[in-house]
Design a protein around this motif. Structure first.
Motif, PDB file in Angstrom:
ATOM      1  N   ALA A   1       0.837  -1.201   0.000  1.00 54.94           N
ATOM      2  CA  ALA A   1       0.000   0.000   0.000  1.00 54.94           C
ATOM      3  C   ALA A   1       0.874   1.253   0.000  1.00 54.94           C
ATOM      4  N   HIS A   2       1.912   1.247   0.813  1.00 47.54           N
ATOM      5  CA  HIS A   2       2.839   2.386   0.843  1.00 47.54           C
ATOM      6  C   HIS A   2       3.557   2.512  -0.490  1.00 47.54           C
ATOM      7  N   ASP A   3       3.990   1.390  -1.038  1.00 43.42           N
ATOM      8  CA  ASP A   3       4.746   1.406  -2.286  1.00 43.42           C
ATOM      9  C   ASP A   3       3.897   1.821  -3.483  1.00 43.42           C
ATOM     10  N   LEU A   4       2.603   1.623  -3.438  1.00 43.24           N
ATOM     11  CA  LEU A   4       1.737   2.073  -4.529  1.00 43.24           C
ATOM     12  C   LEU A   4       1.674   3.598  -4.605  1.00 43.24           C
ATOM     13  N   ARG A   5       1.802   4.247  -3.463  1.00 44.70           N
ATOM     14  CA  ARG A   5       1.733   5.707  -3.433  1.00 44.70           C
ATOM     15  C   ARG A   5       2.891   6.356  -4.171  1.00 44.70           C
ATOM     16  N   THR A   6       4.100   5.819  -4.019  1.00 46.74           N
ATOM     17  CA  THR A   6       5.284   6.460  -4.601  1.00 46.74           C
ATOM     18  C   THR A   6       5.215   6.545  -6.118  1.00 46.74           C
ATOM     19  N   PRO A   7       5.014   5.423  -6.848  1.00 51.74           N
ATOM     20  CA  PRO A   7       4.943   5.575  -8.303  1.00 51.74           C
ATOM     21  C   PRO A   7       3.722   6.377  -8.753  1.00 51.74           C
ATOM     22  N   LEU A   8       2.610   6.300  -8.026  1.00 47.68           N
ATOM     23  CA  LEU A   8       1.437   7.097  -8.379  1.00 47.68           C
ATOM     24  C   LEU A   8       1.747   8.591  -8.268  1.00 47.68           C
ATOM     25  N   PHE A   9       2.416   8.971  -7.187  1.00 44.58           N
ATOM     26  CA  PHE A   9       2.789  10.373  -6.970  1.00 44.58           C
ATOM     27  C   PHE A   9       3.697  10.856  -8.095  1.00 44.58           C
ATOM     28  N   THR A  10       4.702  10.057  -8.437  1.00 42.71           N
ATOM     29  CA  THR A  10       5.633  10.424  -9.501  1.00 42.71           C
ATOM     30  C   THR A  10       4.920  10.470 -10.848  1.00 42.71           C
ATOM     31  N   LEU A  11       4.110   9.472 -11.127  1.00 33.20           N
ATOM     32  CA  LEU A  11       3.372   9.402 -12.387  1.00 33.20           C
ATOM     33  C   LEU A  11       2.468  10.621 -12.548  1.00 33.20           C
ATOM     34  N   ARG A  12       1.743  10.959 -11.499  1.00 42.34           N
ATOM     35  CA  ARG A  12       0.878  12.135 -11.550  1.00 42.34           C
ATOM     36  C   ARG A  12       1.674  13.404 -11.835  1.00 42.34           C
ATOM     37  N   GLY A  13       2.817  13.528 -11.154  1.00 41.65           N
ATOM     38  CA  GLY A  13       3.640  14.725 -11.333  1.00 41.65           C
ATOM     39  C   GLY A  13       4.120  14.890 -12.769  1.00 41.65           C
ATOM     40  N   PHE A  14       4.629  13.812 -13.358  1.00 42.09           N
ATOM     41  CA  PHE A  14       5.125  13.903 -14.735  1.00 42.09           C
ATOM     42  C   PHE A  14       3.989  14.076 -15.733  1.00 42.09           C
ATOM     43  N   LEU A  15       2.864  13.419 -15.507  1.00 46.79           N
ATOM     44  CA  LEU A  15       1.711  13.594 -16.394  1.00 46.79           C
ATOM     45  C   LEU A  15       1.184  15.028 -16.315  1.00 46.79           C
ATOM     46  N   LEU A  16       1.180  15.611 -15.134  1.00 49.47           N
ATOM     47  CA  LEU A  16       0.740  16.991 -14.971  1.00 49.47           C
ATOM     48  C   LEU A  16       1.672  17.939 -15.728  1.00 49.47           C
ATOM     49  N   ARG A  17       2.972  17.697 -15.648  1.00 49.54           N
ATOM     50  CA  ARG A  17       3.934  18.521 -16.394  1.00 49.54           C
ATOM     51  C   ARG A  17       3.663  18.441 -17.893  1.00 49.54           C
ATOM     52  N   LEU A  18       3.428  17.210 -18.367  1.00 49.09           N
ATOM     53  CA  LEU A  18       3.161  17.030 -19.798  1.00 49.09           C
ATOM     54  C   LEU A  18       1.831  17.680 -20.190  1.00 49.09           C
ATOM     55  N   GLU A  19       0.818  17.485 -19.361  1.00 49.71           N
ATOM     56  CA  GLU A  19      -0.510  18.024 -19.640  1.00 49.71           C
ATOM     57  C   GLU A  19      -0.508  19.551 -19.684  1.00 49.71           C
ATOM     58  N   ASN A  20       0.228  20.159 -18.777  1.00 49.88           N
ATOM     59  CA  ASN A  20       0.278  21.627 -18.701  1.00 49.88           C
ATOM     60  C   ASN A  20       1.293  22.236 -19.659  1.00 49.88           C
ATOM     61  N   GLY A  21       1.948  21.391 -20.439  1.00 51.97           N
ATOM     62  CA  GLY A  21       2.913  21.894 -21.416  1.00 51.97           C
ATOM     63  C   GLY A  21       4.113  22.567 -20.775  1.00 51.97           C
ATOM     64  N   LEU A  22       4.531  22.078 -19.622  1.00 53.62           N
ATOM     65  CA  LEU A  22       5.661  22.691 -18.924  1.00 53.62           C
ATOM     66  C   LEU A  22       6.996  22.392 -19.584  1.00 53.62           C
ATOM     67  N   THR A  23       6.957  21.581 -20.613  1.00 54.68           N
ATOM     68  CA  THR A  23       8.187  21.325 -21.347  1.00 54.68           C
ATOM     69  C   THR A  23       7.901  21.381 -22.844  1.00 54.68           C
ATOM     70  N   SER A  24       8.720  22.141 -23.534  1.00 54.05           N
ATOM     71  CA  SER A  24       8.596  22.203 -24.991  1.00 54.05           C
ATOM     72  C   SER A  24       9.773  21.496 -25.648  1.00 54.05           C
ATOM     73  N   ASN A  25      10.705  21.066 -24.815  1.00 53.32           N
ATOM     74  CA  ASN A  25      11.890  20.362 -25.304  1.00 53.32           C
ATOM     75  C   ASN A  25      11.509  18.913 -25.615  1.00 53.32           C
ATOM     76  N   PRO A  26      11.644  18.473 -26.885  1.00 52.35           N
ATOM     77  CA  PRO A  26      11.239  17.100 -27.247  1.00 52.35           C
ATOM     78  C   PRO A  26      12.007  16.015 -26.481  1.00 52.35           C
ATOM     79  N   ASP A  27      13.281  16.264 -26.205  1.00 50.30           N
ATOM     80  CA  ASP A  27      14.055  15.274 -25.445  1.00 50.30           C
ATOM     81  C   ASP A  27      13.509  15.131 -24.024  1.00 50.30           C
ATOM     82  N   ARG A  28      13.200  16.261 -23.410  1.00 52.46           N
ATOM     83  CA  ARG A  28      12.659  16.225 -22.052  1.00 52.46           C
ATOM     84  C   ARG A  28      11.268  15.591 -22.052  1.00 52.46           C
ATOM     85  N   THR A  29      10.459  15.920 -23.042  1.00 54.46           N
ATOM     86  CA  THR A  29       9.127  15.323 -23.158  1.00 54.46           C
ATOM     87  C   THR A  29       9.243  13.806 -23.299  1.00 54.46           C
TER      88      THR A  29
END
Length: 190
Positions: A67-95
């Motif tokens: 249960a604890h371990d499920l939180r960590t990848p979910l938190f990271t996944l949400r963070g990176f998806l939010l960055r992609l969704e909000n267009g916080l990166t325009s660099n194709p390599d970073r994307t």
């Protein structure tokens, strides 16, 4: 008759869950054999109950860890998806790197769910481990790379300096090691 009465009383105690019984010794060979069988049965049941208790404790610990371990990848996944969704990166390599990390975290979540399902069908945590030879420096470098963007956002410098000498090969479960070290880094970043 007294040894037989004692055995009858011991059988009732065992049926009631009381395994602390004592049967008096007997000089009659058959009665002595039955007495020894009763004591062996009591000891066997006692050991079985102890092992059952240990397994139950192991199950509770493992399920709470999952249960604890499920939180960590979910938190990271949400963070990176939010960055992609909000267009916080325009660099194709970073994307591309963010998308790769999202895929890795989704794979990690799938493995955790599979482990949880597998664990419900096994009797020991040891059966879940998948040890293989790994290069520790490569594993640590990958883990640090995954957490680098999160650390940078919080103005935290996350750094790993691999040893200069040859690769250190260890026998271990890469997924479990990645999970535990990732949890430590994630907790430190929070």
């Amino acid at each position: 008759m007294k040894p037989l009465e004692a055995m009858s009383m011991a059988a009732r105690q065992i049926a009631d869950g009381n395994l602390d019984f004592h049967l008096p010794p007997s000089t009659v060979l058959e009665v002595a054999n039955v007495r020894e069988a009763f004591h062996a049965m009591g000891n066997g049941l006692r050991q079985s109950l102890i092992r059952q208790s240990e397994l139950e404790e192991e199950r509770r610990f493992y399920i709470s860890s999952i249960a604890h371990d499920l939180r960590t990848p979910l938190f990271t996944l949400r963070g990176f998806l939010l960055r992609l969704e909000n267009g916080l990166t325009s660099n194709p390599d970073r994307t591309s790197r963010y998308a790769s990390i999202c895929r890795q975290k989704a794979d990690q979540l799938a493995r955790l769910v599979n482990d949880l399902f597998s664990y419900s069908q096994i009797s020991s945590l040891d059966q879940l481990l998948r040890p293989e030879p790994l290069h520790a420096a490569d594993l640590f470098t990958e883990i640090v790379t995954e957490y680098q963007p999160s650390a940078s956002e919080k103005a935290i410098q996350l750094q790993y300096v691999p040893p200069d000498r040859e690769q250190c090969t260890v026998l271990g479960d890469a997924f479990m090691l990645r999970r535990e070290i990732g949890n430590l880094i994630d907790n430190a970043l929070r």
